[in-house]
Design a protein around this motif. Structure first.
Motif, short mmCIF file in Angstrom:
data_model
loop_
_atom_site.label_atom_id
_atom_site.label_comp_id
_atom_site.label_asym_id
_atom_site.label_seq_id
_atom_site.Cartn_x
_atom_site.Cartn_y
_atom_site.Cartn_z
N LEU A 127 -4.83 7.89 1.59
CA LEU A 127 -5.40 7.40 0.34
C LEU A 127 -5.70 5.91 0.41
CD1 LEU A 127 -2.96 9.13 -2.20
CD2 LEU A 127 -5.28 9.87 -1.64
N THR A 128 -6.93 5.53 0.06
CA THR A 128 -7.26 4.11 -0.06
C THR A 128 -6.71 3.60 -1.39
OG1 THR A 128 -9.34 4.49 -1.23
CG2 THR A 128 -9.40 4.51 1.20
N ASP B 247 2.38 8.97 5.40
CA ASP B 247 1.24 9.88 5.54
C ASP B 247 0.29 9.75 4.35
OD1 ASP B 247 2.22 10.82 7.93
OD2 ASP B 247 3.11 12.63 7.08
N LEU B 248 0.86 9.64 3.16
CA LEU B 248 0.03 9.48 1.95
C LEU B 248 -0.77 8.18 2.01
CD1 LEU B 248 2.00 10.54 -1.27
CD2 LEU B 248 -0.11 11.51 -0.35
N HIS C 114 0.83 -1.21 0.00
CA HIS C 114 0.00 0.00 0.00
C HIS C 114 0.86 1.26 0.00
CE1 HIS C 114 -3.73 2.19 1.88
NE2 HIS C 114 -3.29 2.76 0.78
N GLU C 115 1.93 1.25 0.78
CA GLU C 115 2.80 2.43 0.84
C GLU C 115 3.54 2.66 -0.47
OE1 GLU C 115 3.61 2.44 5.67
OE2 GLU C 115 4.87 1.22 4.35
N SER D 173 3.06 10.58 -5.42
CA SER D 173 3.86 11.68 -4.88
C SER D 173 4.06 12.85 -5.85
CB SER D 173 5.24 11.15 -4.44
OG SER D 173 5.12 10.25 -3.39
N PRO D 174 4.26 12.62 -7.15
CA PRO D 174 4.53 13.75 -8.04
C PRO D 174 3.49 14.86 -7.98
CG PRO D 174 5.05 11.72 -9.15
CD PRO D 174 4.39 11.33 -7.85
#
Length: 210
Positions: free
Chosen positions: A79-80, A74-75, A36-37, A44-45
């Motif tokens: 975000l699912t 954190d992202l 997931h990470e 990220s972009p």
């Protein structure tokens, strides 16, 4: 290049949307990150701007990789998997050309992280030979030093992709294997080392482990 990156993002969206919750929590080949990470990192972009990146880098004493790891976690919390898939599709053609590595960095990132996700899950993901060749050339170039490939890892080694009729690097010691395995080895994934052959494998193994 833009069309290649866009296609890779769409392929990643399809992959991520197909995964079960248990698969998303599986450790990836990218050390310290779950599947997931890794998936969240691909957003990220467009998700992480200077207002988030600069404070994180300062907080971690200019250790960029540690700052990136925090931002990615954190992202992933925000975000699912479905949201990541939608974002990758919507932003498939998002232009992103980081300093030094340029768009080749993004193309390589997508290909490597796709394998980071698939290999631990026992999934097969075919890579496009033309794109692998571009990434292999990038990874042995000075542009990849310090970001994708630590300095000194490639010294004295020559790499040969037996399925792509490609070779690169300078040295008397050789490392042979598939283009995919070489790409993952160049970026420090030890899981592929047993798939490689040649007089330089032992040196490469020691450098990755260091």
């Amino acid at each position: 290049m833009v069309s290649m990156i866009a296609d890779e993002r769409r392929r990643m969206a399809e992959l991520i949307e197909s995964l079960k919750p248990s698969e998303l929590h599986t450790p990836s080949l990218c050390a310290g990150w779950t599947v997931h990470e890794v998936a969240a990192h691909l957003c990220s972009p467009w998700q992480l701007g200077a207002r988030r990146i600069v404070p994180a880098v300062l907080r971690h004493g200019f250790r960029v990789h540690r700052a990136n790891a925090d931002l990615v976690r954190d992202l992933a919390l925000a975000l699912t998997a479905d949201e990541i898939g939608r974002q990758l599709r919507f932003n498939a053609e998002f232009a992103f050309s980081p300093p030094v590595v340029g768009p080749l960095g993004q193309l390589t990132d997508l290909q490597v992280h796709g394998q980071d996700i698939c290999r631990p899950l026992g999934l097969t993901r075919d890579l496009v030979p033309e794109r692998m060749l571009l990434s292999l050339e990038f990874l042995i170039s000075p542009k990849a030093r310090g970001s994708f490939v630590p300095r000194g890892r490639l010294d004295g080694l020559r790499f040969l992709a037996e399925d792509l009729d490609w070779e690169g690097g300078q040295g008397l010691l050789t490392v042979r294997g598939s283009g995919e395995a070489l790409m993952l080895a160049l970026t420090g994934r030890p899981v592929v080392l047993d798939e490689l052959s040649g007089s330089g494998v032992a040196a490469l193994r020691a450098r990755i482990a260091a």
